[in-house]
Motif scaffolding. Structure first.
Motif, PDB file in Angstrom:
ATOM      1  N   MET A  71       0.836  -1.192   0.000  1.00  0.00           N
ATOM      2  CA  MET A  71       0.000   0.000   0.000  1.00  0.00           C
ATOM      3  C   MET A  71       0.877   1.250   0.000  1.00  0.00           C
ATOM      4  SD  MET A  71      -3.006   0.955   2.640  1.00  0.00           S
ATOM      5  CE  MET A  71      -2.620   2.480   3.437  1.00  0.00           C
ATOM      6  N   ILE A  72       0.527   2.190  -0.827  1.00  0.00           N
ATOM      7  CA  ILE A  72       1.264   3.446  -0.921  1.00  0.00           C
ATOM      8  C   ILE A  72       0.526   4.499  -0.111  1.00  0.00           C
ATOM      9  CG2 ILE A  72       2.051   5.271  -2.475  1.00  0.00           C
ATOM     10  CD1 ILE A  72       2.110   3.113  -4.702  1.00  0.00           C
ATOM     11  N   LYS A  73       1.253   5.187   0.753  1.00  0.00           N
ATOM     12  CA  LYS A  73       0.664   6.260   1.543  1.00  0.00           C
ATOM     13  C   LYS A  73       1.267   7.571   1.065  1.00  0.00           C
ATOM     14  CE  LYS A  73      -0.614   7.404   6.223  1.00  0.00           C
ATOM     15  NZ  LYS A  73      -0.413   7.159   7.635  1.00  0.00           N
ATOM     16  N   LYS A  74       0.416   8.516   0.698  1.00  0.00           N
ATOM     17  CA  LYS A  74       0.890   9.787   0.149  1.00  0.00           C
ATOM     18  C   LYS A  74       0.669  10.909   1.159  1.00  0.00           C
ATOM     19  CE  LYS A  74       0.728  12.277  -4.211  1.00  0.00           C
ATOM     20  NZ  LYS A  74       0.160  12.292  -5.558  1.00  0.00           N
ATOM     21  N   HIS A  75       1.712  11.714   1.386  1.00  0.00           N
ATOM     22  CA  HIS A  75       1.648  12.842   2.308  1.00  0.00           C
ATOM     23  C   HIS A  75       1.852  14.133   1.526  1.00  0.00           C
ATOM     24  CE1 HIS A  75       2.038  10.296   5.933  1.00  0.00           C
ATOM     25  NE2 HIS A  75       2.735   9.527   5.121  1.00  0.00           N
ATOM     26  N   LEU A  76       0.979  15.106   1.743  1.00  0.00           N
ATOM     27  CA  LEU A  76       1.129  16.416   1.126  1.00  0.00           C
ATOM     28  C   LEU A  76       1.902  17.307   2.093  1.00  0.00           C
ATOM     29  CD1 LEU A  76       0.313  18.262  -1.274  1.00  0.00           C
ATOM     30  CD2 LEU A  76      -1.673  18.913   0.094  1.00  0.00           C
ATOM     31  N   ILE A  77       3.075  17.756   1.678  1.00  0.00           N
ATOM     32  CA  ILE A  77       3.892  18.624   2.536  1.00  0.00           C
ATOM     33  C   ILE A  77       3.422  20.066   2.386  1.00  0.00           C
ATOM     34  CG2 ILE A  77       6.227  19.410   3.073  1.00  0.00           C
ATOM     35  CD1 ILE A  77       5.736  16.395   3.671  1.00  0.00           C
ATOM     36  N   TYR A  78       3.273  20.523   1.165  1.00  0.00           N
ATOM     37  CA  TYR A  78       2.645  21.811   0.910  1.00  0.00           C
ATOM     38  C   TYR A  78       2.085  21.830  -0.504  1.00  0.00           C
ATOM     39  CZ  TYR A  78       6.767  23.408  -1.752  1.00  0.00           C
ATOM     40  OH  TYR A  78       7.773  23.526  -2.668  1.00  0.00           O
ATOM     41  N   LYS A  79       1.125  22.712  -0.712  1.00  0.00           N
ATOM     42  CA  LYS A  79       0.562  22.896  -2.050  1.00  0.00           C
ATOM     43  C   LYS A  79       0.094  24.336  -2.151  1.00  0.00           C
ATOM     44  CE  LYS A  79      -2.742  21.196  -5.412  1.00  0.00           C
ATOM     45  NZ  LYS A  79      -3.642  20.134  -5.796  1.00  0.00           N
ATOM     46  N   LYS A  80       0.775  25.101  -3.003  1.00  0.00           N
ATOM     47  CA  LYS A  80       0.387  26.493  -3.209  1.00  0.00           C
ATOM     48  C   LYS A  80      -0.635  26.579  -4.338  1.00  0.00           C
ATOM     49  CE  LYS A  80       4.774  28.194  -1.504  1.00  0.00           C
ATOM     50  NZ  LYS A  80       6.054  28.756  -1.823  1.00  0.00           N
ATOM     51  N   ASP A  81      -0.437  25.786  -5.378  1.00  0.00           N
ATOM     52  CA  ASP A  81      -1.364  25.670  -6.500  1.00  0.00           C
ATOM     53  C   ASP A  81      -0.971  24.399  -7.245  1.00  0.00           C
ATOM     54  OD1 ASP A  81       0.859  26.336  -8.216  1.00  0.00           O
ATOM     55  OD2 ASP A  81       0.433  28.448  -7.878  1.00  0.00           O
ATOM     56  N   LYS A  82      -1.583  24.139  -8.414  1.00  0.00           N
ATOM     57  CA  LYS A  82      -1.287  22.864  -9.086  1.00  0.00           C
ATOM     58  C   LYS A  82       0.110  22.812  -9.684  1.00  0.00           C
ATOM     59  CE  LYS A  82      -3.357  23.677 -13.612  1.00  0.00           C
ATOM     60  NZ  LYS A  82      -4.262  23.127 -14.589  1.00  0.00           N
ATOM     61  N   TRP A  83       0.848  23.927  -9.667  1.00  0.00           N
ATOM     62  CA  TRP A  83       2.208  23.949 -10.222  1.00  0.00           C
ATOM     63  C   TRP A  83       3.278  24.035  -9.144  1.00  0.00           C
ATOM     64  CZ3 TRP A  83       1.562  22.261 -14.786  1.00  0.00           C
ATOM     65  CH2 TRP A  83       0.463  22.638 -15.544  1.00  0.00           C
ATOM     66  N   ASN A  84       2.916  24.259  -7.914  1.00  0.00           N
ATOM     67  CA  ASN A  84       3.890  24.405  -6.828  1.00  0.00           C
ATOM     68  C   ASN A  84       3.452  23.569  -5.632  1.00  0.00           C
ATOM     69  OD1 ASN A  84       5.800  26.729  -7.727  1.00  0.00           O
ATOM     70  ND2 ASN A  84       3.744  27.414  -8.264  1.00  0.00           N
ATOM     71  N   MET A  85       4.055  22.380  -5.519  1.00  0.00           N
ATOM     72  CA  MET A  85       3.679  21.492  -4.425  1.00  0.00           C
ATOM     73  C   MET A  85       4.815  20.514  -4.126  1.00  0.00           C
ATOM     74  SD  MET A  85       1.036  18.819  -6.227  1.00  0.00           S
ATOM     75  CE  MET A  85       0.212  19.991  -7.277  1.00  0.00           C
ATOM     76  N   LEU A  86       4.714  19.881  -2.978  1.00  0.00           N
ATOM     77  CA  LEU A  86       5.698  18.884  -2.584  1.00  0.00           C
ATOM     78  C   LEU A  86       4.943  17.756  -1.889  1.00  0.00           C
ATOM     79  CD1 LEU A  86       9.136  19.702  -1.147  1.00  0.00           C
ATOM     80  CD2 LEU A  86       7.898  17.750  -0.326  1.00  0.00           C
ATOM     81  N   THR A  87       5.145  16.535  -2.366  1.00  0.00           N
ATOM     82  CA  THR A  87       4.500  15.372  -1.760  1.00  0.00           C
ATOM     83  C   THR A  87       5.553  14.311  -1.443  1.00  0.00           C
ATOM     84  OG1 THR A  87       4.087  14.288  -3.884  1.00  0.00           O
ATOM     85  CG2 THR A  87       2.343  15.719  -3.040  1.00  0.00           C
ATOM     86  N   VAL A  88       5.226  13.452  -0.494  1.00  0.00           N
ATOM     87  CA  VAL A  88       6.072  12.305  -0.159  1.00  0.00           C
ATOM     88  C   VAL A  88       5.192  11.063  -0.208  1.00  0.00           C
ATOM     89  CG1 VAL A  88       7.502  11.195   1.597  1.00  0.00           C
ATOM     90  CG2 VAL A  88       7.601  13.672   1.326  1.00  0.00           C
ATOM     91  N   GLU A  89       5.636  10.069  -0.981  1.00  0.00           N
ATOM     92  CA  GLU A  89       4.943   8.785  -1.041  1.00  0.00           C
ATOM     93  C   GLU A  89       5.771   7.774  -0.275  1.00  0.00           C
ATOM     94  OE1 GLU A  89       4.477   7.737  -5.144  1.00  0.00           O
ATOM     95  OE2 GLU A  89       3.340   9.541  -5.581  1.00  0.00           O
ATOM     96  N   VAL A  90       5.101   7.005   0.578  1.00  0.00           N
ATOM     97  CA  VAL A  90       5.778   5.972   1.358  1.00  0.00           C
ATOM     98  C   VAL A  90       5.482   4.625   0.706  1.00  0.00           C
ATOM     99  CG1 VAL A  90       6.026   4.909   3.624  1.00  0.00           C
ATOM    100  CG2 VAL A  90       5.521   7.355   3.446  1.00  0.00           C
ATOM    101  N   HIS A  91       6.540   3.987   0.197  1.00  0.00           N
ATOM    102  CA  HIS A  91       6.449   2.659  -0.416  1.00  0.00           C
ATOM    103  C   HIS A  91       7.219   1.706   0.493  1.00  0.00           C
ATOM    104  CE1 HIS A  91       5.190   4.055  -4.534  1.00  0.00           C
ATOM    105  NE2 HIS A  91       5.693   5.164  -4.064  1.00  0.00           N
ATOM    106  N   GLY A  92       6.562   1.164   1.498  1.00  0.00           N
ATOM    107  CA  GLY A  92       7.274   0.312   2.454  1.00  0.00           C
ATOM    108  C   GLY A  92       8.318   1.138   3.194  1.00  0.00           C
ATOM    109  N   LYS A  93       9.599   0.794   3.024  1.00  0.00           N
ATOM    110  CA  LYS A  93      10.672   1.542   3.683  1.00  0.00           C
ATOM    111  C   LYS A  93      11.211   2.669   2.812  1.00  0.00           C
ATOM    112  CE  LYS A  93      12.269  -2.101   6.711  1.00  0.00           C
ATOM    113  NZ  LYS A  93      13.412  -2.807   7.254  1.00  0.00           N
ATOM    114  N   THR A  94      10.792   2.717   1.556  1.00  0.00           N
ATOM    115  CA  THR A  94      11.292   3.727   0.620  1.00  0.00           C
ATOM    116  C   THR A  94      10.382   4.950   0.621  1.00  0.00           C
ATOM    117  OG1 THR A  94      12.136   1.951  -0.779  1.00  0.00           O
ATOM    118  CG2 THR A  94      11.968   4.122  -1.784  1.00  0.00           C
ATOM    119  N   LEU A  95      10.989   6.134   0.641  1.00  0.00           N
ATOM    120  CA  LEU A  95      10.250   7.392   0.602  1.00  0.00           C
ATOM    121  C   LEU A  95      10.555   8.077  -0.725  1.00  0.00           C
ATOM    122  CD1 LEU A  95      11.558   8.091   4.083  1.00  0.00           C
ATOM    123  CD2 LEU A  95       9.128   8.012   3.673  1.00  0.00           C
TER     124      LEU A  95
END
Length: 77
Positions: free
Chosen positions: A1-25
């Motif tokens: 299962m992939i868990k997605k975290h939104l770190i920030y999102k200013k608009d659809k062109w400026n954002m940062l996300t982290v996906e957790v794939h088991g032990k890999t980020l």
């Protein structure tokens, strides 16, 4: 299962996300200036080291409160 975290999102062109794939980020940073950058980390400490460098006090273009909010979001991943 992939868990997605939104770190920030200013608009659809400026954002940062982290996906957790088991032990890999997998961090995806999308900006209107640079396009999409993708970083893969094998541990949370490695990701936090990157985040603290990327969002350093000297290099951050924003308020200290915004910077702290971003770093706190990383800590919650």
């Amino acid at each position: 299962m992939i868990k997605k975290h939104l770190i920030y999102k200013k608009d659809k062109w400026n954002m940062l996300t982290v996906e957790v794939h088991g032990k890999t980020l997998i961090l995806r940073e999308i900006s209107d200036q640079w396009g999409e950058e993708c970083h893969t980390f094998l541990s949370r400490p490695e990701m936090m080291h990157w985040a603290e460098g990327r969002f350093s006090k000297e290099g951050f273009d924003g308020t200290e409160e915004e910077r702290e909010t971003i770093l706190q979001a990383f800590k919650e991943v």
